[in-house]
Design an enzyme around this catalytic site. Structure first.
Site, short mmCIF file in Angstrom:
data_model
loop_
_atom_site.label_atom_id
_atom_site.label_comp_id
_atom_site.label_asym_id
_atom_site.label_seq_id
_atom_site.Cartn_x
_atom_site.Cartn_y
_atom_site.Cartn_z
N ASP A 86 0.86 -1.17 0.00
CA ASP A 86 0.00 0.00 0.00
C ASP A 86 0.90 1.23 0.00
O ASP A 86 2.08 1.15 0.38
CB ASP A 86 -0.92 -0.01 1.22
CG ASP A 86 -2.20 0.78 0.98
OD1 ASP A 86 -2.22 1.61 0.06
OD2 ASP A 86 -3.18 0.58 1.72
N TRP A 87 0.37 2.35 -0.43
CA TRP A 87 1.21 3.53 -0.67
C TRP A 87 1.85 4.02 0.64
O TRP A 87 1.16 4.40 1.58
CB TRP A 87 0.38 4.61 -1.35
CG TRP A 87 0.48 4.57 -2.85
CD1 TRP A 87 0.74 5.63 -3.68
CD2 TRP A 87 0.37 3.43 -3.73
NE1 TRP A 87 0.80 5.20 -5.00
CE2 TRP A 87 0.57 3.87 -5.07
CE3 TRP A 87 0.12 2.08 -3.52
CZ2 TRP A 87 0.54 3.02 -6.16
CZ3 TRP A 87 0.08 1.22 -4.62
CH2 TRP A 87 0.28 1.70 -5.91
#
Length: 791
Positions: free
Chosen positions: A260-261
């Protein structure tokens, strides 16, 4: 120029030509939404973006390669200005179809519609030049307060996994990759990047991982996205048990794992654990990984393997792209309207108040801000800039025609000083109306990333508005926009309720179709609605403290909890009304005994006994007889949606695999099918069982626990193989008959200490340690062999 080696898939050769710096850059992405191209070797990039129910395309970040955030001078220039969050975070967006959100769409229980959504998203991605869509999100809706619950499908892993597989297949069959997320246990937004989800292994396997496993086996997503949170003490992006042992070794997944970012905190650790691609680009994390490789702290073998996975993903993306594809905005809006209408849930309809009869109704009063400005979606990374937006008031007017007069009242306001005047105006205005439609919603700003909802209540003033209107006019329909379940303190005072959840840009048209009967409602809840927060399974331990969130309810998530505790919910899992009625009959199984590796076909007839056509969602549950391990009262095992004309009857068949009746035995570290009499229940909801019959399950697995030196005698005597071997052991050691050995064992049955301590205590006999160890090893080795044969 793309190299021939890349086109041919000769990734090992390409990786061998890369420098360490090039490998690190390939594994770190480029800016926000691309992989890194390596022009020297003819390796192109690919484009990805967010979107679980719509494509969110940032023009500056994708087209112009703008980095996330803003430079400091730009920040100072706008810091004191109030700006729209989405525009601030992502810049100018390309309009795309905002389809119903996950909580809404899954209420259709229609995997074919899920597939159609995937196809439509793929067309929009192809037109925009997007190769990988970062969705669907399928975390279990453990608590209705979860900030991202609106993106997710259900509180049950079977429905979640099957629905996700439909979306993924629709995307990937049309050349666009999916990213199944967030792996795993991202069930709350409270301290979401640091909170440690403490989940015992059985609940983890049976509830929180099962949907991922089911979706992966059915649809083989190109990527899986690791989640932000810690899981049992280890950051998910750095969790080798999760990303390598379970995902790759046990499930056989061979795609790419993307973070995930900014979900990676220790890049070398994440790479070693199996997190291939770190997004978005971070110079700091790139430097950390390069230093670790050069220092020998990270072997080059996992680095090279991760590089090959990235290259394989980029090659798939490039092979799938089709820039001749465009999408018809009007057609996709019409699809969004159909999806929304098939998903809205009619929760109450006393006296047949709905659908609106144009021959009986001459005046409609519409109340609520949502009637003119509907809440169509949640906030955060999934937010879509819609191509258009239906306004409920306008769509209701279109279907009402000229013979029905319509009055509209705002009713509420976010400005407190205005509320009392608006409420009084609405209360006076609804007097004498044949029907009152009141649009209410939850509080804006507590339905997305970074913040969980604070209660089950509606937005300030909305519950009070419903109470006041119900006293003024009994013919009231409450229409709710919410990310998940809400409490309804006024439920006994209103005859009709429609739950829309967040139904996307065609919300207005879809609810008008339901209100006037152009569409017969067929949606059913995919989560339990509690009467109050204190009834929720998570109530005592949510949202955690000191950075730890204990999942104290274990396997009793959602309806499993309410059934086990005998708690009456506001509305049960699987519940939803129709404008017609359905009868069930003729339940039959194609086998009465089920063994490991087999499946049973559950067949039954469904008849539309009403006066209008409609769709029924049929649910199949398993209720266990005398399970060896604790099991829920019942669990969903399959479902089907059938469309029937008035008077029409159809036979429905739902297949259930033996694997889906297994429990995860943590002692054996294996899925185990019990020897048990299982009741197969066919239902209209989890609390409305229509038919049932018995199925005998037969285990092919050693279901008894491993034998240790301190195992109590009762557990040995219940295990035929262990009892037989202990009998022979006593014969040999003591030179006694089989009958005497068995009498010795029987005499030990009620001992509360270990078997060998019992021998010493009751018979004053001890045995050589080497002989004891050999006996235990022989017993457990036979059990392990039986387990492997069954697997």
């Amino acid at each position: 120029m793309i190299s021939e080696k890349f086109k041919a898939g000769d990734f090992r050769a390409l990786v061998a030509e890369m420098t360490d710096e090039e490998k690190v850059s390939l594994l770190a992405g480029h800016r926000m939404w691309k992989t890194q191209a390596i022009e020297r070797l003819g390796i192109p990039h690919m484009v990805m973006t967010d979107g679980t129910y719509g494509v969110r395309y940032s023009i500056p970040q994708i087209d112009d390669d703008q980095a996330g955030g803003m430079d400091f001078a730009a920040f100072l220039s706008v810091v004191n200005q109030r700006a729209d969050h989405v525009q601030t975070a992502w810049g100018q967006m390309k309009p795309a179809t905002c389809f119903p959100n996950g909580t809404s769409l899954a209420c259709s229980w229609d995997v074919d519609l899920a597939h159609r959504l995937g196809e439509a998203l793929a067309r929009e991605c192809q037109e925009f030049g997007v190769h990988l869509l970062l969705g669907p999100g399928i975390n279990i809706r453990r608590t209705p307060l979860g900030g991202r619950s609106y993106e997710y499908y259900a509180e049950d892993p079977i429905l979640t996994g099957d629905f996700a597989a439909g979306v993924i297949s629709g995307l990937q069959e049309n050349g666009v990759g999916a990213s199944l997320k967030h792996f795993a246990c991202n069930n709350s937004e409270v301290e979401r990047t640091t909170m440690d989800s403490i989940v015992e292994e059985r609940a983890l396997r049976e509830i929180y991982l099962k949907g991922f496993e089911r979706a992966i086996r059915q649809s083989e997503p190109w990527t899986v996205m690791s989640s932000y949170n810690r899981l049992n003490g280890v950051q998910a992006a750095e969790n080798s048990w999760l990303l390598t042992k379970v995902l790759r070794e046990e499930w056989g997944y061979d795609g790419l794992v993307v973070s995930d970012w900014h979900g990676v905190k220790d890049r070398p650790a994440s790479l070693i654990a199996g997190n291939d691609l770190d997004m978005p680009e971070s110079e700091t994390r790139k430097a950390d990984l390069l230093a670790a490789i050069e220092a020998g702290d990270v072997d080059r073998a996992p680095v090279d393997r991760a590089c090959e996975r990235v290259l394989e993903l980029v090659r798939k993306a490039r092979q799938g792209e089709n820039r001749t594809v465009t999408f018809d905005r009007a057609q996709h809006h019409a699809l969004a309207r159909r999806l929304a209408a098939d998903s809205m849930v009619l929760l109450k309809n006393d006296g047949g108040l709905l659908p609106i009869s144009q021959t009986k109704v001459k005046r409609i009063a519409i109340v609520g801000e949502g009637a003119a400005a509907p809440v169509i979606q949640g906030s955060g990374c999934a937010t879509t800039t819609p191509t258009s937006k239906d306004v409920p008031v306008d769509e209701i007017r279109k279907l009402a025609g000229s013979d029905i007069s319509i009055d509209v009242f705002q009713g509420t306001s976010e400005i407190a000083s205005e509320c009392e005047v608006l409420v009084n105006e609405a209360v006076q205005g609804v007097a004498g109306a044949d029907i009152v439609l009141v649009f209410v919603n939850t509080e804006n700003g507590y339905d997305g990333e970074g913040s969980d909802r604070r209660s089950l209540g509606l937005a300030p003033g909305h519950d009070a508005l419903v109470e006041r209107l119900a006293r003024a006019n009994p013919n009231i329909v409450v229409i709710i926009s919410s990310p998940d379940a809400v409490a309804m303190p006024w439920i006994g005072k209103v005859p009709a309720v429609i739950e829309m959840f967040f139904s996307g840009q065609a919300t207005g048209g879809a609810v008008a179709d339901i209100l006037f009967g152009r569409v017969n409602p067929s949606g059913k809840l995919t989560t339990t609605f509690p009467k109050r927060m204190e009834d929720m399974p998570t109530y005592l331990t949510y949202p955690g403290e000191n950075g730890r969130h204990v999942y104290s309810e274990g396997i009793f998530v959602g309806y499993r909890w309410y059934d086990a505790r005998g708690i009456e919910p506001l509305f049960p899992f699987g519940f939803g009304l129709s404008y017609t009625e359905f009868a069930y009959s003729n339940l039959a199984l194609d086998r009465t005994i089920l063994r490991t590796g087999e499946k049973v076909a559950v067949s039954f007839a469904v008849t539309n006994t009403g006066k209008v056509g409609g769709k029924e969602i049929c649910q199949v549950y398993a209720r266990y007889g005398r399970p060896r391990l604790t099991r829920p009262v019942r669990e969903l095992k399959g479902f089907a949606k059938v469309e029937l004309k008035p008077g029409e009857s159809r036979t429905v068949t739902v297949d259930i695999a033996a694997q889906d009746l297994c429990a995860y035995d943590t002692a054996l570290q294996a899925w185990v099918l019990d020897n048990d009499a299982v009741t197969i229940e066919v239902a209209s909801s989890s609390r409305d069982i229509r038919l049932s019959t018995e199925l005998q399950t037969v285990s092919a697995v050693a279901v008894h626990r491993r034998i240790e030196r301190d195992t109590q005698p009762i557990f040995i005597l219940e295990n035929p193989a262990a009892r037989r071997k202990f009998n022979r052991f006593l014969q040999k050691q003591l030179d006694i008959s089989p009958e005497d050995a068995d009498r010795m064992l029987e005499h030990c049955t009620n001992s509360f200490v270990g078997i060998f301590t019992t021998f010493d205590r009751r018979f004053r006999r001890t045995f050589p340690k080497a002989d004891i160890e050999a006996l235990l090893a022989e017993i457990n080795q036979e059990a392990d062999q039986q387990q492997r044969r069954a697997a």
